[in-house]
Design a protein around this motif. Structure first.
Motif, PDB file in Angstrom:
ATOM      1  N   LEU A 576      -8.564 -26.111   7.880  1.00 16.24           N
ATOM      2  CA  LEU A 576      -9.634 -26.801   7.165  1.00 16.24           C
ATOM      3  C   LEU A 576     -10.967 -26.606   7.882  1.00 16.24           C
ATOM      4  CD1 LEU A 576     -10.545 -28.548   4.832  1.00 16.24           C
ATOM      5  CD2 LEU A 576      -9.889 -30.578   6.144  1.00 16.24           C
ATOM      6  N   HIS A 577     -10.954 -26.636   9.205  1.00 13.79           N
ATOM      7  CA  HIS A 577     -12.167 -26.336   9.967  1.00 13.79           C
ATOM      8  C   HIS A 577     -12.697 -24.944   9.611  1.00 13.79           C
ATOM      9  CE1 HIS A 577     -13.031 -29.584  12.815  1.00 13.79           C
ATOM     10  NE2 HIS A 577     -11.732 -29.772  12.957  1.00 13.79           N
ATOM     11  N   LYS A 578     -11.804 -23.964   9.530  1.00 12.82           N
ATOM     12  CA  LYS A 578     -12.210 -22.600   9.177  1.00 12.82           C
ATOM     13  C   LYS A 578     -12.894 -22.581   7.818  1.00 12.82           C
ATOM     14  CE  LYS A 578      -8.539 -19.926  11.456  1.00 12.82           C
ATOM     15  NZ  LYS A 578      -7.406 -19.012  11.183  1.00 12.82           N
ATOM     16  N   LEU A 579     -12.255 -23.234   6.845  1.00 14.73           N
ATOM     17  CA  LEU A 579     -12.819 -23.255   5.499  1.00 14.73           C
ATOM     18  C   LEU A 579     -14.218 -23.871   5.515  1.00 14.73           C
ATOM     19  CD1 LEU A 579     -11.058 -24.220   2.219  1.00 14.73           C
ATOM     20  CD2 LEU A 579     -13.179 -25.375   2.834  1.00 14.73           C
ATOM     21  N   GLN A 580     -14.372 -25.001   6.205  1.00 15.59           N
ATOM     22  CA  GLN A 580     -15.669 -25.683   6.228  1.00 15.59           C
ATOM     23  C   GLN A 580     -16.742 -24.832   6.894  1.00 15.59           C
ATOM     24  OE1 GLN A 580     -14.270 -29.267   8.197  1.00 15.59           O
ATOM     25  NE2 GLN A 580     -14.469 -30.449   6.312  1.00 15.59           N
ATOM     26  N   LYS A 581     -16.375 -24.141   7.967  1.00 10.41           N
ATOM     27  CA  LYS A 581     -17.367 -23.315   8.665  1.00 10.41           C
ATOM     28  C   LYS A 581     -17.794 -22.111   7.840  1.00 10.41           C
ATOM     29  CE  LYS A 581     -16.454 -24.539  13.467  1.00 10.41           C
ATOM     30  NZ  LYS A 581     -16.176 -24.046  14.832  1.00 10.41           N
ATOM     31  N   ASN A 582     -16.946 -21.684   6.901  1.00  9.53           N
ATOM     32  CA  ASN A 582     -17.267 -20.517   6.081  1.00  9.53           C
ATOM     33  C   ASN A 582     -17.940 -20.870   4.760  1.00  9.53           C
ATOM     34  OD1 ASN A 582     -16.282 -18.564   7.894  1.00  9.53           O
ATOM     35  ND2 ASN A 582     -14.176 -18.902   7.206  1.00  9.53           N
ATOM     36  N   LEU A 583     -18.187 -22.155   4.521  1.00  8.61           N
ATOM     37  CA  LEU A 583     -18.877 -22.564   3.306  1.00  8.61           C
ATOM     38  C   LEU A 583     -20.336 -22.104   3.359  1.00  8.61           C
ATOM     39  CD1 LEU A 583     -17.541 -26.222   2.877  1.00  8.61           C
ATOM     40  CD2 LEU A 583     -16.925 -24.232   1.486  1.00  8.61           C
ATOM     41  N   PRO A 584     -20.938 -21.763   2.226  1.00  5.09           N
ATOM     42  CA  PRO A 584     -22.340 -21.346   2.220  1.00  5.09           C
ATOM     43  C   PRO A 584     -23.244 -22.434   2.824  1.00  5.09           C
ATOM     44  CG  PRO A 584     -21.318 -20.891   0.105  1.00  5.09           C
ATOM     45  CD  PRO A 584     -20.328 -21.697   0.885  1.00  5.09           C
ATOM     46  N   GLY A 585     -24.099 -22.035   3.747  1.00  6.88           N
ATOM     47  CA  GLY A 585     -25.036 -22.973   4.358  1.00  6.88           C
ATOM     48  C   GLY A 585     -24.407 -23.951   5.315  1.00  6.88           C
ATOM     49  N   SER A 586     -23.183 -23.661   5.764  1.00  8.48           N
ATOM     50  CA  SER A 586     -22.469 -24.603   6.620  1.00  8.48           C
ATOM     51  C   SER A 586     -23.180 -24.828   7.947  1.00  8.48           C
ATOM     52  CB  SER A 586     -21.054 -24.088   6.892  1.00  8.48           C
ATOM     53  OG  SER A 586     -20.392 -24.890   7.849  1.00  8.48           O
ATOM     54  N   ALA A 587     -23.216 -26.088   8.374  1.00 10.48           N
ATOM     55  CA  ALA A 587     -23.753 -26.459   9.689  1.00 10.48           C
ATOM     56  C   ALA A 587     -22.621 -26.807  10.645  1.00 10.48           C
ATOM     57  CB  ALA A 587     -24.713 -27.640   9.551  1.00 10.48           C
ATOM     58  N   GLY A 588     -21.386 -26.458  10.282  1.00  7.23           N
ATOM     59  CA  GLY A 588     -20.262 -26.767  11.155  1.00  7.23           C
ATOM     60  C   GLY A 588     -19.098 -27.331  10.366  1.00  7.23           C
ATOM     61  N   SER A 589     -18.262 -28.091  11.040  1.00  6.35           N
ATOM     62  CA  SER A 589     -17.042 -28.602  10.419  1.00  6.35           C
ATOM     63  C   SER A 589     -16.647 -29.914  11.069  1.00  6.35           C
ATOM     64  CB  SER A 589     -15.907 -27.587  10.586  1.00  6.35           C
ATOM     65  OG  SER A 589     -15.632 -27.386  11.968  1.00  6.35           O
ATOM     66  N   ASP A 590     -15.775 -30.655  10.369  1.00 13.38           N
ATOM     67  CA  ASP A 590     -15.226 -31.877  10.951  1.00 13.38           C
ATOM     68  C   ASP A 590     -13.725 -32.007  10.748  1.00 13.38           C
ATOM     69  OD1 ASP A 590     -15.000 -32.660   8.258  1.00 13.38           O
ATOM     70  OD2 ASP A 590     -16.860 -33.809   8.320  1.00 13.38           O
ATOM     71  N   GLY A 591     -13.125 -31.109   9.961  1.00 16.16           N
ATOM     72  CA  GLY A 591     -11.692 -31.166   9.744  1.00 16.16           C
ATOM     73  C   GLY A 591     -11.251 -32.335   8.887  1.00 16.16           C
ATOM     74  N   ILE A 592     -12.165 -32.882   8.099  1.00 19.84           N
ATOM     75  CA  ILE A 592     -11.878 -34.032   7.241  1.00 19.84           C
ATOM     76  C   ILE A 592     -12.118 -33.626   5.792  1.00 19.84           C
ATOM     77  CG2 ILE A 592     -12.511 -36.406   6.662  1.00 19.84           C
ATOM     78  CD1 ILE A 592     -13.509 -36.710   9.555  1.00 19.84           C
ATOM     79  N   LEU A 593     -11.123 -33.825   4.942  1.00 13.35           N
ATOM     80  CA  LEU A 593     -11.293 -33.539   3.521  1.00 13.35           C
ATOM     81  C   LEU A 593     -11.854 -34.767   2.820  1.00 13.35           C
ATOM     82  CD1 LEU A 593     -10.860 -31.570   1.130  1.00 13.35           C
ATOM     83  CD2 LEU A 593      -8.696 -32.761   0.719  1.00 13.35           C
ATOM     84  N   THR A 594     -13.005 -34.606   2.203  1.00 12.82           N
ATOM     85  CA  THR A 594     -13.634 -35.668   1.421  1.00 12.82           C
ATOM     86  C   THR A 594     -13.471 -35.364  -0.070  1.00 12.82           C
ATOM     87  OG1 THR A 594     -15.763 -34.526   1.322  1.00 12.82           O
ATOM     88  CG2 THR A 594     -15.366 -35.967   3.234  1.00 12.82           C
ATOM     89  N   PRO A 595     -13.640 -36.368  -0.928  1.00 13.44           N
ATOM     90  CA  PRO A 595     -13.618 -36.092  -2.370  1.00 13.44           C
ATOM     91  C   PRO A 595     -14.693 -35.090  -2.780  1.00 13.44           C
ATOM     92  CG  PRO A 595     -13.339 -38.436  -1.973  1.00 13.44           C
ATOM     93  CD  PRO A 595     -13.691 -37.821  -0.650  1.00 13.44           C
ATOM     94  N   GLU A 596     -15.841 -35.116  -2.092  1.00 12.04           N
ATOM     95  CA  GLU A 596     -16.926 -34.198  -2.441  1.00 12.04           C
ATOM     96  C   GLU A 596     -16.520 -32.747  -2.192  1.00 12.04           C
ATOM     97  OE1 GLU A 596     -18.348 -38.174  -2.111  1.00 12.04           O
ATOM     98  OE2 GLU A 596     -17.296 -36.971  -0.608  1.00 12.04           O
TER      99      GLU A 596
END
Length: 611
Positions: A576-596
């Motif tokens: 999940l951290h990997k996915l978040q870091k690869n999102l467009p405009g990502s400023a990092g990750s937290d390893g937490i899945l939110t509804p958003e």
């Protein structure tokens, strides 16, 4: 107006983009009460002129057929404050298939609607120029919902005096008594109790009150926003460490500090500069949204803890014969469990100097909750140690963990009857932690390390809340000298069921680590009467380390993990951290899945509305 205020209004007027597009389907609605046919972001045709409508929506109108144009214009000026429900249903039936896209609606809202209501608010209330974006935005939201009716007097037929709080808000603005306004927003809820719109309006008034309070907490005039996050440090693909953090550490006790002070030494000098990041950059807080209030008091009950466990899919029954241990990162005790009344805490932010957290025991059998002062973060020396040596020093992520009773052993001492982050065979448990090597601040762009750090629960080794010793461990104020436990640490162990210095070696305990902000939000759901409001509950819906169940399995399938098992462990967290870091405009990750994030990815395993 602040970004958070803008989002609040848009969310309430549309339900959010996912709701607007999937449920409302971008069509006109009739919200009832005194509303007219409403399009886009809360654009009420009952309260505008025909010329206004034609001007504001010219681009969309140009795409409509002649019949659609005529049907839309027929809605202008009609609202259920003066017209019958039958008439409103008739009008809605004629236009319900006309589409007003999210993008087009957002353009109209920003260019036309929002400035109009900001001006109406400013004209109706004096001293608006003294308010920051959060405070002013909360009042614009109120005006958007109830009109600029701050001077409306009670009519003989109005037995509820529906505008009493509106008048009081104006009086508060005249007197610059801004601190009273959140109270008036909450008291306004009385108007809708027992009606069909109570749930939504209760939630909105409480959100407006919280937003106004957040503005007060940072000062009436808004402070400059801090800079963005720095560059990302490293990928989440970090091998499990060979050396465990706890084996690198030498405990610093109050006796050491006293000795160095008498010798004229400054024991914190080498680590000076370790700071706690702003909420929008900090991995434990960023997922909760911008401009979170701090310094707010709240009550804490077993029901609040149970709600947090439920919304995070934490299985608190996994260790049935032991109470649940919990940590609230960033909280201070006002009244504890010995006061004979409700536990009262204040939401604050941690630091790496003093214990500014709460660690407690939740006995699910009796319903008793006990709270103790402590820290859930590493101290300054530990933050600096990793930056300087890359060997040890970490921040344990919020989540749900299993601990075992045993001796906490470091280079210079051993503390019996502590709580160890271990597996059932007492080997070190692998988890995900945060490390920083470019500065002394933990942020979303810092290193994500899959390792076995030995982040145990032990005393601070200070008899007073004047310091703590931790490389990443969770600590409770108190000491242990020659096998004798003392202070709040001793009481914490007793609440956990220990009656001897060594406790019950090997006994398993669950540990739920969240933030004081999340506990405050859960408490507000209870005290605000929102426990049956699925939209309000969804704000705290999360999947993170330690979550279990079908939703986790569905997430693992989306992350293409082999053999998904429904257990949110280090592998799932790292992916999940990997996915978040690869999102467009990502400023990092937290390893937490939110509804958003769930909705943005187009996933379907969390409901688009509800929990």
């Amino acid at each position: 107006m602040s970004d958070k205020a803008f989002k609040l209004i848009v969310d309430y007027e549309t339900g959010g983009r996912a709701f607007y597009e999937r449920v409302i389907k971008q069509r006109p609605i009739w919200p009832k009460e005194a509303s007219g046919i409403t399009i886009g972001f809360g654009y009420d045709l009952g309260y505008v002129s025909l010329d206004e409508y034609r001007s504001d929506w010219a681009q969309v109108i140009a795409t409509l057929s002649a019949a659609q144009k005529s049907a839309m214009e027929a809605c202008v000026g009609f609202h259920s404050g003066k017209d019958s429900a039958a008439k409103m249903q008739e009008l809605l039936a004629r236009v319900r298939d006309i589409v007003f896209s999210w993008d087009a609606s957002q353009i109209v809202f920003k260019a036309k609607t929002l400035p109009k209501f900001a001006l109406l608010t400013d004209q109706a209330l004096p001293n608006c120029s003294l308010l920051n974006g959060d405070c002013f935005g909360a009042l614009v939201s109120l005006t958007f919902n109830r009109g600029p009716s701050y001077s409306t007097r009670q009519k003989p037929s109005d037995v509820k005096d529906r505008y009493r709080e509106m008048r009081k808000i104006k009086a508060d603005m005249v007197a610059k008594n801004f601190a009273d306004i959140p109270k008036q927003l909450k008291e306004m809820i009385r108007i809708w109790v027992g009606t069909a719109v109570e749930t939504g309006l209760r939630r909105r008034r409480l959100d407006e009150a919280d937003l106004f309070a957040a503005g007060l907490a940072v000062g009436i005039v808004a402070s400059p926003v801090s800079g963005g996050a720095g560059a990302l440090e490293a990928s989440s693909d970090v091998a499990a460490s060979v050396m465990h953090d706890d084996e690198e550490w030498q405990e610093l006790t109050e006796d050491d500090v006293a000795t160095e002070a008498l010798a004229g030494a400054m024991f914190t000098a080498a680590a000076a500069g370790a700071k706690w990041a702003a909420d929008e950059l900090q991995p434990d807080y960023a997922h909760l949204g911008p401009n979170l209030p701090t310094g707010l008091a709240f009550t804490l009950t077993a029901d609040d803890l149970a709600l947090l466990a439920q919304l995070n899919d934490f299985d608190v029954t996994s260790v049935s014969d032991a109470p649940v241990l919990f940590g609230l990162r960033g909280a201070v005790i006002v009244k504890d469990h010995t006061a004979g009344a409700e536990i009262v805490l204040i939401d604050q932010r941690p630091d790496h100097i003093l214990p500014r957290c709460v660690i407690g025991v939740w006995n699910r059998t009796t319903g008793k909750v006990s709270v103790f002062p402590g820290s859930t973060v590493p101290n300054q020396a530990a933050v600096a140690m990793y930056k300087n040596t890359q060997r040890a020093g970490n921040l344990l992520a919020t989540g749900f963990y299993e601990y075992r009773c045993g001796p906490h052993t470091t280079k210079n001492q051993s503390t019996p009857g502590a709580f160890l982050l271990r597996n059932s065979d007492m080997s070190h448990r692998t988890v995900i932690v945060r490390r920083s090597r470019d500065d002394l601040v933990y942020q979303r762009g810092d290193i994500v390390d899959r390792c076995a750090p030995g982040d145990n629960i032990h005393p601070t080794f200070f008899s007073q809340p004047s310091g703590f010793s931790s490389l990443g461990c969770q600590t409770v104020v108190g000491t242990c000298r020659s096998g004798t436990h003392s202070g709040p640490w001793s009481a914490f162990r007793t609440a956990a069921g220990f009656t001897t210095a060594s406790g019950v070696p090997g006994k398993a305990f669950s540990y739920m680590l969240l933030t004081g902000a999340e506990a405050r939000m859960a408490s507000a759901l209870r005290t605000g009467g929102l426990l049956s409001d699925k939209i309000a509950l969804r704000r705290l819906r999360r999947l993170r380390f330690g979550s279990q169940g079908p939703a986790v399995k569905a997430l693992q399938e989306q992350l293409n993990l082999q053999n998904p098992d429904g257990d949110f462990g280090p592998n799932t967290c790292a992916e999940l951290h990997k996915l978040q870091k690869n999102l467009p405009g990502s400023a990092g990750s937290d390893g937490i899945l939110t509804p958003e994030l769930h909705d943005a990815k187009g996933w379907q395993f969390l409901a688009s509305v509800g929990v």
